[in-house]
Design a protein around this motif. Structure first.
Motif, PDB file in Angstrom:
ATOM      1  N   PRO A 158       0.847  -1.202   0.000  1.00 36.29           N
ATOM      2  CA  PRO A 158       0.000   0.000   0.000  1.00 36.29           C
ATOM      3  C   PRO A 158       0.880   1.250   0.000  1.00 36.29           C
ATOM      4  O   PRO A 158       1.872   1.304   0.706  1.00 36.29           O
ATOM      5  CB  PRO A 158      -0.786  -0.119   1.310  1.00 36.29           C
ATOM      6  N   GLY A 159       0.521   2.214  -0.824  1.00 36.83           N
ATOM      7  CA  GLY A 159       1.301   3.449  -0.892  1.00 36.83           C
ATOM      8  C   GLY A 159       2.286   3.471  -2.042  1.00 36.83           C
ATOM      9  O   GLY A 159       2.673   4.537  -2.508  1.00 36.83           O
ATOM     10  N   ASP A 160       2.740   2.290  -2.481  1.00 35.85           N
ATOM     11  CA  ASP A 160       3.602   2.242  -3.664  1.00 35.85           C
ATOM     12  C   ASP A 160       2.737   2.554  -4.885  1.00 35.85           C
ATOM     13  O   ASP A 160       1.568   2.190  -4.932  1.00 35.85           O
ATOM     14  CB  ASP A 160       4.232   0.857  -3.841  1.00 35.85           C
ATOM     15  N   HIS A 161       3.329   3.210  -5.857  1.00 35.50           N
ATOM     16  CA  HIS A 161       2.572   3.597  -7.044  1.00 35.50           C
ATOM     17  C   HIS A 161       3.271   3.050  -8.284  1.00 35.50           C
ATOM     18  O   HIS A 161       4.476   3.202  -8.436  1.00 35.50           O
ATOM     19  CB  HIS A 161       2.486   5.125  -7.117  1.00 35.50           C
ATOM     20  N   ALA A 162       2.507   2.399  -9.148  1.00 37.71           N
ATOM     21  CA  ALA A 162       3.089   1.806 -10.359  1.00 37.71           C
ATOM     22  C   ALA A 162       2.461   2.403 -11.605  1.00 37.71           C
ATOM     23  O   ALA A 162       1.266   2.671 -11.646  1.00 37.71           O
ATOM     24  CB  ALA A 162       2.870   0.304 -10.354  1.00 37.71           C
ATOM     25  N   GLU A 163       3.298   2.610 -12.613  1.00 36.71           N
ATOM     26  CA  GLU A 163       2.826   2.990 -13.942  1.00 36.71           C
ATOM     27  C   GLU A 163       3.415   1.995 -14.931  1.00 36.71           C
ATOM     28  O   GLU A 163       4.611   1.711 -14.894  1.00 36.71           O
ATOM     29  CB  GLU A 163       3.313   4.397 -14.307  1.00 36.71           C
ATOM     30  N   VAL A 164       2.555   1.484 -15.801  1.00 38.24           N
ATOM     31  CA  VAL A 164       2.989   0.501 -16.786  1.00 38.24           C
ATOM     32  C   VAL A 164       2.768   1.095 -18.170  1.00 38.24           C
ATOM     33  O   VAL A 164       1.724   1.663 -18.446  1.00 38.24           O
ATOM     34  CB  VAL A 164       2.197  -0.817 -16.645  1.00 38.24           C
ATOM     35  N   ALA A 165       3.781   0.979 -19.019  1.00 36.02           N
ATOM     36  CA  ALA A 165       3.685   1.508 -20.380  1.00 36.02           C
ATOM     37  C   ALA A 165       4.231   0.482 -21.362  1.00 36.02           C
ATOM     38  O   ALA A 165       5.043  -0.373 -21.005  1.00 36.02           O
ATOM     39  CB  ALA A 165       4.475   2.812 -20.497  1.00 36.02           C
ATOM     40  N   ALA A 166       3.783   0.602 -22.592  1.00 38.01           N
ATOM     41  CA  ALA A 166       4.313  -0.258 -23.656  1.00 38.01           C
ATOM     42  C   ALA A 166       5.754   0.133 -23.927  1.00 38.01           C
ATOM     43  O   ALA A 166       6.107   1.305 -23.876  1.00 38.01           O
ATOM     44  CB  ALA A 166       3.468  -0.096 -24.911  1.00 38.01           C
ATOM     45  N   ASP A 167       6.586  -0.856 -24.205  1.00 35.56           N
ATOM     46  CA  ASP A 167       7.959  -0.589 -24.644  1.00 35.56           C
ATOM     47  C   ASP A 167       7.891  -0.406 -26.155  1.00 35.56           C
ATOM     48  O   ASP A 167       7.606  -1.351 -26.879  1.00 35.56           O
ATOM     49  CB  ASP A 167       8.858  -1.771 -24.277  1.00 35.56           C
ATOM     50  N   MET A 168       8.103   0.805 -26.607  1.00 33.26           N
ATOM     51  CA  MET A 168       7.941   1.112 -28.036  1.00 33.26           C
ATOM     52  C   MET A 168       8.950   0.373 -28.919  1.00 33.26           C
ATOM     53  O   MET A 168       8.695   0.146 -30.094  1.00 33.26           O
ATOM     54  CB  MET A 168       8.052   2.624 -28.275  1.00 33.26           C
ATOM     55  N   ALA A 169      10.074  -0.021 -28.344  1.00 30.12           N
ATOM     56  CA  ALA A 169      11.101  -0.708 -29.123  1.00 30.12           C
ATOM     57  C   ALA A 169      10.857  -2.211 -29.225  1.00 30.12           C
ATOM     58  O   ALA A 169      11.431  -2.879 -30.075  1.00 30.12           O
ATOM     59  CB  ALA A 169      12.474  -0.453 -28.508  1.00 30.12           C
ATOM     60  N   ASN A 170      10.000  -2.752 -28.341  1.00 33.78           N
ATOM     61  CA  ASN A 170       9.805  -4.194 -28.312  1.00 33.78           C
ATOM     62  C   ASN A 170       8.353  -4.521 -27.967  1.00 33.78           C
ATOM     63  O   ASN A 170       7.915  -4.286 -26.847  1.00 33.78           O
ATOM     64  CB  ASN A 170      10.745  -4.812 -27.272  1.00 33.78           C
ATOM     65  N   PRO A 171       7.591  -5.096 -28.905  1.00 31.61           N
ATOM     66  CA  PRO A 171       6.182  -5.420 -28.641  1.00 31.61           C
ATOM     67  C   PRO A 171       5.998  -6.513 -27.585  1.00 31.61           C
ATOM     68  O   PRO A 171       4.902  -6.708 -27.093  1.00 31.61           O
ATOM     69  CB  PRO A 171       5.651  -5.862 -30.007  1.00 31.61           C
ATOM     70  N   GLN A 172       7.066  -7.213 -27.233  1.00 26.15           N
ATOM     71  CA  GLN A 172       6.998  -8.267 -26.213  1.00 26.15           C
ATOM     72  C   GLN A 172       7.411  -7.752 -24.833  1.00 26.15           C
ATOM     73  O   GLN A 172       7.637  -8.535 -23.920  1.00 26.15           O
ATOM     74  CB  GLN A 172       7.936  -9.428 -26.588  1.00 26.15           C
TER      75      GLN A 172
END
Length: 113
Positions: free
Chosen positions: A26-40
């Motif tokens: 709790p309290g940790d914050h995550a952001e997830v994004a696509a890696d533009m250089a690698n679709p995997q």
């Protein structure tokens, strides 16, 4: 033989963005994004809870539909890049790496069909 990942990268990002915060402390914050250089692959930014203002950037690459490889890219404290070899930072990075692997396992229902 394990199968290749056959999930749309945007769907994957959305699934991770929903699931990862439920696994972190709790309290940790995550952001997830696509890696533009690698679709995997995904880029994961975690800001740790507390006054120390640590943030961690990870590359999470799908080796196949079940397994991910997690690499620590960068650690910052209060916006400045710091040496990630610090013992406290290593411990935190290790915990986050385990949480990322946990999240990948939890999402196998969508990645391994």
């Amino acid at each position: 033989m394990n199968s290749e990942l056959n999930v749309n990268q945007n769907d994957l990002v959305n699934a991770w963005q929903e699931r990862l915060p439920t696994i972190l402390k709790p309290g940790d914050h995550a952001e997830v994004a696509a890696d533009m250089a690698n679709p995997q692959a995904l880029r994961i930014h975690i800001a740790s809870a507390g006054r120390q203002e640590y943030s961690f950037d990870f590359e999470c690459r799908y080796v196949d539909s079940r397994e991910v490889e997690v690499k620590l890219v960068d650690v910052e404290r209060a916006g400045a890049v710091i040496d990630e070899r610090n013992e406290n930072v290593q411990g935190m990075a290790g915990d986050y790496t385990r949480h990322i692997h946990e999240c990948a396992q939890a999402l196998q229902q969508i990645t391994h069909q």
